[in-house]
Design a protein around this motif. Structure first.
Motif, mmCIF file in Angstrom:
data_model
loop_
_atom_site.group_PDB
_atom_site.id
_atom_site.type_symbol
_atom_site.label_atom_id
_atom_site.label_comp_id
_atom_site.label_asym_id
_atom_site.label_seq_id
_atom_site.Cartn_x
_atom_site.Cartn_y
_atom_site.Cartn_z
ATOM 1 N N SER A 53 43.757 41.203 40.915
ATOM 2 C CA SER A 53 43.375 41.781 39.629
ATOM 3 C C SER A 53 44.597 42.035 38.741
ATOM 4 O O SER A 53 45.707 42.243 39.235
ATOM 5 C CB SER A 53 42.597 43.074 39.846
ATOM 6 N N PHE A 54 44.361 42.013 37.433
ATOM 7 C CA PHE A 54 45.426 42.167 36.435
ATOM 8 C C PHE A 54 45.088 43.321 35.500
ATOM 9 O O PHE A 54 43.962 43.408 34.995
ATOM 10 C CB PHE A 54 45.560 40.881 35.594
ATOM 11 N N MET A 55 46.076 44.158 35.223
ATOM 12 C CA MET A 55 45.880 45.254 34.262
ATOM 13 C C MET A 55 46.767 44.991 33.040
ATOM 14 O O MET A 55 47.973 44.810 33.171
ATOM 15 C CB MET A 55 46.251 46.583 34.915
ATOM 16 N N TYR A 56 46.125 44.985 31.870
ATOM 17 C CA TYR A 56 46.815 44.632 30.622
ATOM 18 C C TYR A 56 46.863 45.827 29.660
ATOM 19 O O TYR A 56 45.891 46.567 29.529
ATOM 20 C CB TYR A 56 46.064 43.507 29.906
ATOM 21 N N VAL A 57 47.958 45.912 28.897
ATOM 22 C CA VAL A 57 48.121 47.041 27.979
ATOM 23 C C VAL A 57 47.485 46.787 26.608
ATOM 24 O O VAL A 57 47.153 47.718 25.890
ATOM 25 C CB VAL A 57 49.630 47.399 27.844
ATOM 26 N N SER A 58 47.322 45.512 26.255
ATOM 27 C CA SER A 58 46.732 45.199 24.945
ATOM 28 C C SER A 58 45.563 44.231 25.156
ATOM 29 O O SER A 58 45.330 43.762 26.274
ATOM 30 C CB SER A 58 47.802 44.627 23.992
ATOM 31 N N ILE A 84 40.745 32.289 45.984
ATOM 32 C CA ILE A 84 40.963 33.603 45.359
ATOM 33 C C ILE A 84 39.844 33.917 44.372
ATOM 34 O O ILE A 84 39.103 33.032 43.939
ATOM 35 C CB ILE A 84 42.332 33.689 44.617
ATOM 36 N N GLU A 85 39.770 35.207 44.046
ATOM 37 C CA GLU A 85 38.845 35.638 42.996
ATOM 38 C C GLU A 85 39.647 36.565 42.082
ATOM 39 O O GLU A 85 40.244 37.523 42.559
ATOM 40 C CB GLU A 85 37.700 36.400 43.645
ATOM 41 N N THR A 86 39.699 36.245 40.810
ATOM 42 C CA THR A 86 40.541 37.055 39.916
ATOM 43 C C THR A 86 39.699 37.883 38.949
ATOM 44 O O THR A 86 38.553 37.538 38.648
ATOM 45 C CB THR A 86 41.507 36.179 39.086
ATOM 46 N N ALA A 106 41.547 48.658 43.514
ATOM 47 C CA ALA A 106 41.653 48.673 44.978
ATOM 48 C C ALA A 106 40.286 48.945 45.593
ATOM 49 O O ALA A 106 39.885 48.295 46.568
ATOM 50 C CB ALA A 106 42.665 49.724 45.417
ATOM 51 N N GLY A 107 39.548 49.877 45.000
ATOM 52 C CA GLY A 107 38.212 50.222 45.500
ATOM 53 C C GLY A 107 37.279 49.021 45.479
ATOM 54 O O GLY A 107 36.345 48.920 46.291
ATOM 55 N N GLN A 108 37.522 48.114 44.567
ATOM 56 C CA GLN A 108 36.671 46.918 44.467
ATOM 57 C C GLN A 108 37.156 45.791 45.367
ATOM 58 O O GLN A 108 36.687 44.657 45.265
ATOM 59 C CB GLN A 108 36.633 46.444 43.022
ATOM 60 N N GLY A 109 38.124 46.090 46.215
ATOM 61 C CA GLY A 109 38.542 45.106 47.221
ATOM 62 C C GLY A 109 39.713 44.226 46.815
ATOM 63 O O GLY A 109 40.065 43.291 47.534
ATOM 64 N N ASN A 110 40.332 44.528 45.684
ATOM 65 C CA ASN A 110 41.503 43.728 45.295
ATOM 66 C C ASN A 110 42.684 44.069 46.205
ATOM 67 O O ASN A 110 42.986 45.237 46.424
ATOM 68 C CB ASN A 110 41.869 43.995 43.834
#
Ligand code: GUN
Length: 382
Positions: A53-58, A84-86, A106-110
């Protein structure tokens, strides 16, 4: 696309047509078709997939920083197929919100999470301390842990290459930078842009306006306007959107794209785009993780590794300057040229690198001054 959909859809409103077209073209490949029959036996069960998973600021449609991360996410999704699953969450502020999102991922399994902005640093550290079975990758930060690696691209190399072009195109001999958040990376980029310009004409001066945000198009635009009103005729920026470039287009001066190819936003003003390609690094990390060989570390890739480039240099830029850019680029590739090679002085007249000395990574990461020719002082610097 396994995304936190509601938020994404809302934020997508307002995307430029260009960004939308590019992203939806990539996105289509990833949309799962409605299952007409049970999945074939060969398909990997969802539980076997590495969730990333990716976390973006914008927003993903910012046209720059986040847009490029998103393109790389799409690229690895395609490359690794059903291994993989992104997923991603966009527009996450650099606040406690970030920690909540990381824990949720993390809770979602990433098991592999990329946090793509400097200000996430403390939140990554806190989440990672509790979530030992998740590997975290933090972009542009410096704090590592057993399960936290840090990574960045050498954006200063792109800034220097753009600076060479700026040095040839400025008539007022005054270039400018719209700066985002005062961290070493951004100060290094401002200086590198100016060093590039001064490699063409050492008399070039520079002005900087800080907006203290990564993504704030109206503020970016106001800052650009004040630079132009102060005599700047070629601009660079370290913010995420094409607002500076668009302002340059309206005002009849020049500017650059940064992080992404922004040429389409300002056909007359655009002199080149310093683009980042995160795909090689993301591919390596996924490969390592799938092989059970993920390791913490501090990874800093640039022109040499194919992570940084100056593209779409405008036709009106003289050929000799294009050649100078190509020469610097090939020196960056084979290690024969380093942007930070002395003699370099700060703007108070102090020598910061002696003649022939090349600044090492520790020097580069600690730059907290302006080089000669830049007006003012770095915010907070003594
Ligand atoms: N945009 C959002 N966060 C960042 C960051 O950490 N570095 C750069 N260069 N741009 C950003």
């Amino acid at each position: 696309m396994q995304t936190m959909r509601k938020r994404s859809v809302i934020k997508l409103i307002g995307l430029s047509a260009l960004s939308l077209a590019a992203l939806s073209a990539c996105g289509k490949k990833e949309e799962p078709a409605a299952p007409a029959a049970p999945a074939p036996a060969a398909a990997a069960p969802a539980a076997d997939k590495l969730k990333v998973s990716f976390m973006y600021v914008s927003p993903i449609g910012d046209g720059g920083w986040t847009f490029q991360h998103e393109l790389a996410r799409k690229a690895i999704a395609q490359k690794f197929g059903d291994k993989i699953e992104t997923s991603m969450v966009e527009s996450v502020p650099e606040s406690a919100d970030a920690e909540r999102v990381l824990r949720d991922m993390a809770g979602q399994g990433n098991k592999l999470v990329f946090a793509t902005s400097f200000g996430y640093q403390e939140f990554v550290q806190k989440a990672a301390a509790d979530l030992k079975d998740v590997k975290f990758e933090h972009a542009t930060g410096y704090k590592q842990a057993d399960n936290v690696a840090v990574y960045d691209t050498k954006t200063f190399e792109g800034a220097y290459l753009a600076g060479i072009v700026a040095g040839a195109m400025t008539k007022t001999k005054t270039v400018g930078v719209v700066a985002s958040v005062p961290i070493p990376e951004v100060v290094r980029n401002i200086n590198s842009f100016v060093l590039g310009a001064q490699s063409v004409d050492p008399s070039i001066q520079a002005k900087v306006v800080w907006v203290n945000e990564w993504f704030a198009p109206p503020k970016e635009s106001e800052a650009a306007t004040s630079l132009i009103n102060g005599g700047v005729d070629v601009m660079y920026q370290n913010t995420n959107s094409p607002a500076v470039l668009k302002t340059a287009e309206e005002r009849g001066v020049y500017a650059f794209g940064k992080d992404g190819d922004m040429s389409a936003f300002a056909p007359k003003a655009h002199l080149g785009s310093a683009v980042i390609d995160w795909t090689p690094y993301y591919s390596k990390v996924v490969e390592d993780t799938l092989a059970g060989q993920w390791q913490t570390g501090n990874f800093w890739w640039g022109v040499k590794e194919g992570a940084m480039d100056l593209v779409k240099i405008a036709d009106q830029v003289p050929q000799e300057i294009k050649d100078k850019v190509a020469k610097a680029k090939s020196g960056m590739k084979d290690g024969s040229f380093a942007v930070w090679t002395g003699p370099i002085q700060d703007n108070k007249g102090q020598e910061v690198l002696a003649s022939g000395t090349v600044g090492d990574d520790a020097f580069l990461r600690g730059i907290n001054f302006y080089v000669k020719g830049i007006e003012g002082a770095v915010p907070g610097a003594k």
